[in-house]
Design an enzyme around this catalytic site. Sequence first.
Site, PDB file in Angstrom:
ATOM      1  N   ASP A   8      -6.383  21.490   8.377  1.00  5.30           N
ATOM      2  CA  ASP A   8      -6.845  20.513   7.394  1.00  5.30           C
ATOM      3  C   ASP A   8      -7.442  21.207   6.172  1.00  5.30           C
ATOM      4  OD1 ASP A   8      -7.384  17.919   6.358  1.00  5.30           O
ATOM      5  OD2 ASP A   8      -7.627  17.195   8.403  1.00  5.30           O
ATOM      6  N   ASN A  48       0.843  -1.191   0.000  1.00  6.66           N
ATOM      7  CA  ASN A  48       0.000   0.000   0.000  1.00  6.66           C
ATOM      8  C   ASN A  48       0.880   1.244   0.000  1.00  6.66           C
ATOM      9  OD1 ASN A  48      -1.389   2.161   2.189  1.00  6.66           O
ATOM     10  ND2 ASN A  48      -2.701   1.505   0.516  1.00  6.66           N
ATOM     11  N   GLU A  78      -1.302   0.611  -5.120  1.00  9.40           N
ATOM     12  CA  GLU A  78      -1.282   1.966  -5.678  1.00  9.40           C
ATOM     13  C   GLU A  78      -0.059   2.210  -6.569  1.00  9.40           C
ATOM     14  OE1 GLU A  78      -3.911   2.111  -2.111  1.00  9.40           O
ATOM     15  OE2 GLU A  78      -1.904   1.296  -2.504  1.00  9.40           O
TER      16      GLU A  78
END
Length: 428
Positions: free
Chosen positions: A249, A138, A201
Amino acid sequence: MREFLKVLEDEFKVIKIQEEISTKYEVSKILKEHPKDVVIFENVKKSDMRIISGICNTREKIARSISTTVPEITSRIMDATDKPTPIDNVEKIGENFEVSKKADLSELPIPTYYRADGGAYITAGVVIAKDPQTGVRNASIHRMLVNDKDRLGIRIVPRNLYTYYKKAEEMDKPLEIAIAIGMNPATLLASCTSIPITADELEVANTFHNGKMKLVKCETVDLEVPDCEILLEGRILPHERESEGPFVDLTDTYDVVRQEPIIQLEKMHYKKDPLFHAIMPAGNEHKLLQGLPQEPRIYRAVQNTIPTVKNVVLTEGGCCWLHAAVSIQKQTQGDGKNVIMAALAAHPSLKHCVVVDEDIDIFNSDDLEYAIATRVKGDDDIVIIPKARGSSLDPCALPDGTTTKVGVDATKSLDKKEKFERVSRMGD
């Protein structure tokens, strides 16, 4: 990254800052002044390394990195995730890095972006790990807080890496990881795609790279990583947590402080005159990398409802997370509302969705506003869904995570279509 940097210098605006800049607040101050430019800090205080930012802060740069056009980005991502390409080219550490040594984060020019931040943050680090049971690899981007010269706090949400970590923790073992910093935007984009936990990925990235991607074999962990400027090797420790945050964020607001896992680093490797990639929190690079890979999810869901969907965009003004615009070729009355429901279900964080006809450019905010202004009758075309589960990033969300979602059907009425035809889009 080096090859793509030449493309950026030839085709886009690259700003080089020559004066000495501190990693504490000064980097972020300059980046805010250049939200859509590539910026290279050539002279960083207390560091021999340079900082680069903005390599994928526009859709045009991302499109260029994956050999497509802006309107075709979504279809290119779908093609790559549907047809990942195995990677055969694996090289040794020594063939790719000039320096290999014990990990020491004090050598890296890691910025502290805002005054209330929990500390200096690695924001463009791609974490590579393998499922401790199946060995499936991953790659994913995570923010990482510097706690010491060889320790990082990592924010992990319940997705693939979290699953791997919890499996290792149940086995009472650390999870081996590598952190790659300074990569081609195509590889960064692939690491953000939503694919099954059984998929890789990096093989998606290899499709973006037309099968020519190479990997590097790590020295102290059993992992292969993409070519990068800086590579860190270490392990996420089981049963250890420390405070992580505050951190700004997507919505340009502070996320809360949490107890998060700890990374213990062992080795680091870097190229000659390395470029440390820094992603500005809540900047366009952050928004596009996190939000743009979600557009195919919405597209597929809408396509199952309306086969004539043309395109989907999570808009920058909506933080590439909370606002979507969907373009369709309307065939029957009511198509717009069905699209709204499909889009909101496909991306649960989505808060507002606008559906438009194919003559509206969904990448142009003025065009979207035009559709809302001229094709929306409030009592007929606006759908309001109260008390729906929303995004934890939405400042309006209630403590239980619910919010009110809104869909706007800004498509032309089929029985009065000629009334809405845009003269400027018609022939002479």
